[in-house]
Motif scaffolding. Structure first.
Motif, PDB file in Angstrom:
ATOM      1  N   UNK A  40       0.904  -1.147  -0.050  1.00 57.54           N
ATOM      2  CA  UNK A  40      -0.170  -0.024  -0.112  1.00 57.54           C
ATOM      3  C   UNK A  40       0.860   1.146   0.094  1.00 57.54           C
ATOM      4  N   UNK A  41       0.875   2.071  -1.118  1.00 58.62           N
ATOM      5  CA  UNK A  41       1.636   3.262  -1.115  1.00 58.62           C
ATOM      6  C   UNK A  41       0.921   4.479  -0.219  1.00 58.62           C
ATOM      7  N   UNK A  42       1.874   4.927   0.382  1.00 59.13           N
ATOM      8  CA  UNK A  42       1.604   5.957   1.424  1.00 59.13           C
ATOM      9  C   UNK A  42       2.577   7.233   1.152  1.00 59.13           C
ATOM     10  N   UNK A  43       1.840   8.470   1.247  1.00 55.36           N
ATOM     11  CA  UNK A  43       2.643   9.618   0.696  1.00 55.36           C
ATOM     12  C   UNK A  43       3.812   9.823   1.866  1.00 55.36           C
ATOM     13  N   UNK A  44       3.691   9.349   2.992  1.00 57.72           N
ATOM     14  CA  UNK A  44       4.900   9.406   4.219  1.00 57.72           C
ATOM     15  C   UNK A  44       4.553   8.377   5.080  1.00 57.72           C
ATOM     16  N   UNK A  45       5.406   7.725   5.695  1.00 57.42           N
ATOM     17  CA  UNK A  45       5.078   6.807   6.825  1.00 57.42           C
ATOM     18  C   UNK A  45       4.507   7.696   8.128  1.00 57.42           C
ATOM     19  N   UNK A  46       4.658   8.781   8.121  1.00 51.73           N
ATOM     20  CA  UNK A  46       4.311   9.622   9.151  1.00 51.73           C
ATOM     21  C   UNK A  46       2.774   9.889   9.107  1.00 51.73           C
ATOM     22  N   UNK A  47       2.197   9.708   7.798  1.00 49.92           N
ATOM     23  CA  UNK A  47       0.774   9.554   7.797  1.00 49.92           C
ATOM     24  C   UNK A  47       0.040   8.579   8.440  1.00 49.92           C
ATOM     25  N   UNK A  48       0.927   7.605   8.734  1.00 51.88           N
ATOM     26  CA  UNK A  48       0.073   6.144   9.135  1.00 51.88           C
ATOM     27  C   UNK A  48      -0.294   6.515  10.606  1.00 51.88           C
ATOM     28  N   UNK A  49      -1.461   6.025  10.890  1.00 51.35           N
ATOM     29  CA  UNK A  49      -1.721   6.028  12.429  1.00 51.35           C
ATOM     30  C   UNK A  49      -2.051   4.524  13.219  1.00 51.35           C
ATOM     31  N   UNK A  82       8.180   9.714  13.482  1.00 51.09           N
ATOM     32  CA  UNK A  82       6.775   9.611  13.826  1.00 51.09           C
ATOM     33  C   UNK A  82       6.249   8.230  13.760  1.00 51.09           C
ATOM     34  N   UNK A  83       6.523   7.705  12.718  1.00 46.52           N
ATOM     35  CA  UNK A  83       6.002   6.324  12.071  1.00 46.52           C
ATOM     36  C   UNK A  83       6.784   5.382  13.276  1.00 46.52           C
ATOM     37  N   UNK A  84       7.831   5.624  13.813  1.00 46.30           N
ATOM     38  CA  UNK A  84       8.722   4.552  14.483  1.00 46.30           C
ATOM     39  C   UNK A  84       8.026   4.382  15.835  1.00 46.30           C
ATOM     40  N   UNK A  85       7.583   5.768  16.261  1.00 47.00           N
ATOM     41  CA  UNK A  85       6.896   5.893  17.621  1.00 47.00           C
ATOM     42  C   UNK A  85       5.883   5.059  17.680  1.00 47.00           C
ATOM     43  N   UNK A  86       4.985   5.112  16.612  1.00 46.76           N
ATOM     44  CA  UNK A  86       3.546   4.658  16.318  1.00 46.76           C
ATOM     45  C   UNK A  86       3.803   3.126  16.240  1.00 46.76           C
ATOM     46  N   UNK A 104       4.418  -7.054  13.508  1.00 50.02           N
ATOM     47  CA  UNK A 104       4.425  -5.664  13.165  1.00 50.02           C
ATOM     48  C   UNK A 104       6.028  -5.118  13.111  1.00 50.02           C
ATOM     49  N   UNK A 105       6.292  -4.454  11.942  1.00 48.00           N
ATOM     50  CA  UNK A 105       7.781  -4.427  11.891  1.00 48.00           C
ATOM     51  C   UNK A 105       7.767  -2.959  11.146  1.00 48.00           C
ATOM     52  N   UNK A 106       8.898  -2.068  11.745  1.00 48.10           N
ATOM     53  CA  UNK A 106       9.275  -0.858  10.966  1.00 48.10           C
ATOM     54  C   UNK A 106      10.686  -0.962  10.431  1.00 48.10           C
ATOM     55  N   UNK A 107      10.763  -0.810   9.092  1.00 45.09           N
ATOM     56  CA  UNK A 107      12.202  -0.977   8.675  1.00 45.09           C
ATOM     57  C   UNK A 107      12.274   0.415   7.793  1.00 45.09           C
ATOM     58  N   UNK A 108      13.563   0.650   7.425  1.00 50.72           N
ATOM     59  CA  UNK A 108      13.829   2.046   6.787  1.00 50.72           C
ATOM     60  C   UNK A 108      14.875   1.513   5.226  1.00 50.72           C
ATOM     61  N   UNK A 109      14.133   1.865   4.186  1.00 56.67           N
ATOM     62  CA  UNK A 109      14.819   1.463   2.961  1.00 56.67           C
ATOM     63  C   UNK A 109      15.043   2.751   1.936  1.00 56.67           C
TER      64      UNK A 109
END
Lengths: 144, 222
Positions: A40-49, A82-86, A104-109
């Protein structure tokens, strides 16, 4: 039924400016990664809640991947932080509810890291495969 | 505003066990602003409860609703149908909201989903701090608008305890010394002479120590 091999469904929220481009590059470069992932494409991971991650699980995802820019390289400066904290908050919430936080995993690419993206997807799918199905399908929200 | 935070999911599961159809009821006022019990939090907690119910086989059926104010009968009415359908209500309102719902529906179990913490403000993003103890007889005019009852850990009304380090409270080093703030503030507004007045012992009868408080406005009664 038990003889059927479990194929996990992994939802990957990918930032338009990095991970999504990396996924695209992986495809263009003919790099193989498992078809279990639903991007799912998102404009920024910071948009994710937090709710997006919870709803992904509620609607049948066995794992959720959040793929943002490398730290320090966010197109919107700090959306990935922000996404990392969420993600951290949600992992704790899932643990409290009895579901494995590893789902659930956060990665940076970066946009150029097609190989890394493919490896991350392989690793995530194998992690979730080992954990087994989340068995949360049809947990639909009902209006009050 | 009233500041609250959510109870843990295991605590909620313990509270709710034995019920089947549960209404997670949010409040659109204070607890929405402090990110504890508004529409978003209702959705997140309802999701977590559904997931926990499925994983642990608890058999919950979770409904969601948010009303404007749980502490007001006019708005509680809007939840009547949803409350009628459920076995129990998990209120994400403050303690007043939970009790207002429970009083209105004497036959329905109503549980608190939040721990109501204090009256405070959003100090910076993600940080809420206590500012008012609702003591019932405000003394802010004497202290430059900084409340020693709430913000001094020892509730001292006649000067600092002497234990502060730099400008930090000795009880909680992450908080400023209220008396340092009071001094700086009074100096800034040219009212340092107010500190020379001795404050007599405070009458705590108007606080919760005097029992539950009631305010009656005859001019508004019908």
């Amino acid at each position: 039924m038990n003889n059927i091999k479990f194929e996990p469904t992994v939802v990957a929220f990918c930032c338009h400016y990095c991970a999504y481009a990396a996924a695209d590059l992986a495809g263009s470069s003919r790099l193989q990664y498992p078809p279990n992932v639903r991007i799912i494409r998102t404009p920024c991971t910071g948009r994710l809640e937090i709710d997006y991650f919870m709803k992904a699980f509620e609607n049948g995802a066995d794992g959720v991947l959040v793929a943002g820019c490398e730290e320090g390289s966010c197109h919107f400066k700090e959306g990935n932080l922000l996404a990392k904290r969420r993600v951290t908050y949600t992992r704790n919430l899932l643990s409290e509810a009895g579901l494995e936080a590893e789902r659930l995993r956060m990665v940076n690419v970066s946009a150029a890291s097609a190989q890394k993206f493919a490896e991350i997807v392989w690793d995530m799918v194998e992690t979730v495969r080992k954990l087994g199905p989340a068995r949360l399908k049809n947990l639909t929200a009902k209006p009050g | 505003m009233i500041v609250a935070e959510r109870k843990s999911i295991p605590e909620l599961l313990e509270i709710l066990k034995g019920h089947h159809r549960i209404l997670v009821l949010g409040c659109g006022t204070c607890v929405t602003v402090c990110l504890a019990g508004g529409e978003r939090e209702v959705s997140i907690i309802a999701s977590a409860l559904r997931i926990a119910s499925r994983v642990q086989g608890l058999g919950f059926e979770i409904d969601e609703l948010v009303i404007e104010r749980q502490c007001d009968n006019i708005f509680i009415e809007q939840a009547a149908e949803a409350i009628r359908k459920c076995d129990a209500v998990l209120s994400l309102g403050c303690g007043a909201g939970v009790q207002a719902i429970a009083e209105r529906y004497p036959q329905k179990p109503v549980y608190a989903g939040l721990d109501t913490a204090f009256l405070g403000i959003l100090e910076e993003r993600g940080i809420w701090t206590e500012k008012c103890a609702a003591c019932g007889s405000c003394v802010l005019h004497k202290y430059g608008g900084i409340c020693p009852v709430t913000r001094c850990a020892k509730h001292l009304l006649n000067g600092p305890c002497g234990g502060s380090r730099e400008d930090r409270c000795e009880v909680r080093s992450d908080r400023p010394c209220a008396w340092q703030l009071i001094y700086t503030r009074l100096k800034g507004i040219g009212q340092l002479d107010k500190l020379k007045q001795i404050e007599p012992p405070k009458n705590w009868g108007s606080s919760l120590s005097g029992g539950p408080r009631v305010i009656v406005r005859e001019d508004h009664r019908i």
